[in-house]
Design a protein around this motif. Structure first.
Motif, PDB file in Angstrom:
ATOM      1  N   TYR A  36       0.863  -1.175   0.000  1.00  9.58           N
ATOM      2  CA  TYR A  36       0.000   0.000   0.000  1.00  9.58           C
ATOM      3  C   TYR A  36       0.904   1.231   0.000  1.00  9.58           C
ATOM      4  O   TYR A  36       1.858   1.294   0.786  1.00  9.58           O
ATOM      5  N   SER A  38       0.873   5.419   0.359  1.00  6.77           N
ATOM      6  CA  SER A  38       0.047   6.597   0.633  1.00  6.77           C
ATOM      7  C   SER A  38       0.352   7.680  -0.391  1.00  6.77           C
ATOM      8  O   SER A  38       1.495   8.098  -0.555  1.00  6.77           O
ATOM      9  N   THR A  64      -3.319   4.339  -1.328  1.00 11.27           N
ATOM     10  CA  THR A  64      -4.246   4.589  -0.216  1.00 11.27           C
ATOM     11  C   THR A  64      -4.143   6.052   0.189  1.00 11.27           C
ATOM     12  O   THR A  64      -3.060   6.640   0.146  1.00 11.27           O
ATOM     13  N   ASP A  65      -5.273   6.647   0.583  1.00 10.86           N
ATOM     14  CA  ASP A  65      -5.197   7.990   1.158  1.00 10.86           C
ATOM     15  C   ASP A  65      -5.492   7.934   2.657  1.00 10.86           C
ATOM     16  O   ASP A  65      -5.664   8.952   3.303  1.00 10.86           O
ATOM     17  N   ASN A  66      -5.547   6.717   3.192  1.00  8.44           N
ATOM     18  CA  ASN A  66      -5.795   6.581   4.630  1.00  8.44           C
ATOM     19  C   ASN A  66      -4.950   5.447   5.225  1.00  8.44           C
ATOM     20  O   ASN A  66      -5.461   4.385   5.592  1.00  8.44           O
ATOM     21  N   LYS A  68      -3.583   5.139   8.043  1.00  4.32           N
ATOM     22  CA  LYS A  68      -3.903   4.798   9.445  1.00  4.32           C
ATOM     23  C   LYS A  68      -4.980   3.722   9.500  1.00  4.32           C
ATOM     24  O   LYS A  68      -4.937   2.823  10.344  1.00  4.32           O
ATOM     25  N   GLU A  69      -5.940   3.827   8.597  1.00  4.34           N
ATOM     26  CA  GLU A  69      -7.011   2.839   8.557  1.00  4.34           C
ATOM     27  C   GLU A  69      -6.482   1.463   8.146  1.00  4.34           C
ATOM     28  O   GLU A  69      -6.925   0.443   8.671  1.00  4.34           O
ATOM     29  N   ILE A  70      -5.520   1.463   7.220  1.00  3.53           N
ATOM     30  CA  ILE A  70      -4.897   0.194   6.805  1.00  3.53           C
ATOM     31  C   ILE A  70      -4.303  -0.498   8.031  1.00  3.53           C
ATOM     32  O   ILE A  70      -4.474  -1.696   8.237  1.00  3.53           O
ATOM     33  N   LYS A  72      -5.042   0.077  11.275  1.00  6.24           N
ATOM     34  CA  LYS A  72      -6.058  -0.274  12.275  1.00  6.24           C
ATOM     35  C   LYS A  72      -6.872  -1.503  11.875  1.00  6.24           C
ATOM     36  O   LYS A  72      -7.281  -2.288  12.728  1.00  6.24           O
ATOM     37  N   LYS A  73      -7.121  -1.643  10.586  1.00  4.42           N
ATOM     38  CA  LYS A  73      -7.950  -2.770  10.129  1.00  4.42           C
ATOM     39  C   LYS A  73      -7.142  -4.026   9.832  1.00  4.42           C
ATOM     40  O   LYS A  73      -7.704  -5.070   9.531  1.00  4.42           O
ATOM     41  N   SER A  74      -5.816  -3.906   9.904  1.00  2.22           N
ATOM     42  CA  SER A  74      -4.978  -5.059   9.598  1.00  2.22           C
ATOM     43  C   SER A  74      -5.073  -6.080  10.731  1.00  2.22           C
ATOM     44  O   SER A  74      -5.007  -5.750  11.905  1.00  2.22           O
ATOM     45  N   TRP A 114       1.632   8.597  15.272  1.00  2.00           N
ATOM     46  CA  TRP A 114       0.687   7.467  15.363  1.00  2.00           C
ATOM     47  C   TRP A 114       1.306   6.165  14.876  1.00  2.00           C
ATOM     48  O   TRP A 114       0.886   5.078  15.286  1.00  2.00           O
TER      49      TRP A 114
END
Lengths: 173, 173
Positions: A36, A38, A64-66, A68-70, A72-74, A114
């Motif tokens: 991924y 960014s 990806t433009d997010n 952090k979500e990658i 968190k959801k991993s 983060w």
């Protein structure tokens, strides 16, 4: 079987174009299944996709433009490669023994706080400033048993030679 | 003690600026004592020199406009890292057992034929296209016993941390 994804953050368009391309190609060659990136330049995606098309394998490159979500959801163990982290050599066996899938985060020059906070491991391949590409290669080479000798069964393949450049092209031969 | 020099050829001004900087920083961090760069941007020299000044060590970065002469006059074993070469893993022990100093040649995209011809070894860290930085890191890490854990005793040093960025600055502390 070890499964590894890469997240490239902090990519600066134009400036990091070639370094990020190298990160992606190293990820592929050393056995990751996906990267991924960014906010990549479209040229980065294009040139990596061309290598995949020619040399084979099912490696994926996804913008990806997010990021952090990658993370968190991993469902994988999150390993952040940073020169500020604990020595890789001290943690390598522990990480391998987890037997879990891995998300490796590879930053450019400055990484937001983060990343340190969400990572399960902040790991340094040496504490000197060098290259995220070098760090990625060393980390993957130690975590993945086959590493850079993977067979990709692509249209193009190199015929190893002691003396010269030699390639096989299935579309031609 | 293993002594290793790097020769970076085929550097294209502007385009390869950051990749060549990473090559040089990786060479330094992994224990080379010198890098020659053919026709570098002055910014590459400057930014690597800044790292040396801050983080220590006696690594040298030298421009050259005659890389062929560097190779011809070198008394070291000349090892050319190329995706077209023989597998590194098959040759690594042989090279180590020579007990000789090494000149590692690291090319950019296209390398002139004389490099293949003058090299004692044309060696591939995998036969997939990836990154000369990754190849350099793997080669040096296998040829050099201490590699990326070298101590540089510089003004700046990282205090390894599991959680955050932490540096010691001898000029301030």
């Amino acid at each position: 079987m070890f499964s590894c994804e890469i997240l490239r953050i902090g990519h600066r368009p134009e400036r990091d174009k070639r370094v990020t391309t190298h990160v992606a190609l190293t990820a592929r060659a050393f056995g990751a299944r996906r990267i991924y990136i960014s906010n990549p330049d479209s040229r980065v995606i294009k040139s990596v996709q061309e290598v995949i098309d020619k040399f084979g394998g099912d490696f994926e490159i996804l913008p990806t433009d997010n990021p952090k979500e990658i993370v968190k959801k991993s469902g994988s163990k999150v390993i952040h490669l940073t020169m500020f982290g604990l020595p890789f050599d001290d943690k390598c066996e522990e990480i391998k023994n987890l037997g879990e899938d891995i998300l490796l985060i590879v930053g450019a020059e400055k990484v937001p706080p983060w990343v340190f906070e969400l990572a399960d491991y902040n790991i340094a391949v040496g504490n000197q400033p060098h290259s995220e590409i070098a760090a990625l290669a060393i980390a993957m080479n130690n975590l993945h048993p086959i590493s850079y000798n993977l067979d990709f069964s692509g249209r193009l393949s190199v015929i190893p030679s002691a003396t010269h450049r030699n390639m096989m092209d299935l579309a031609k031969d």
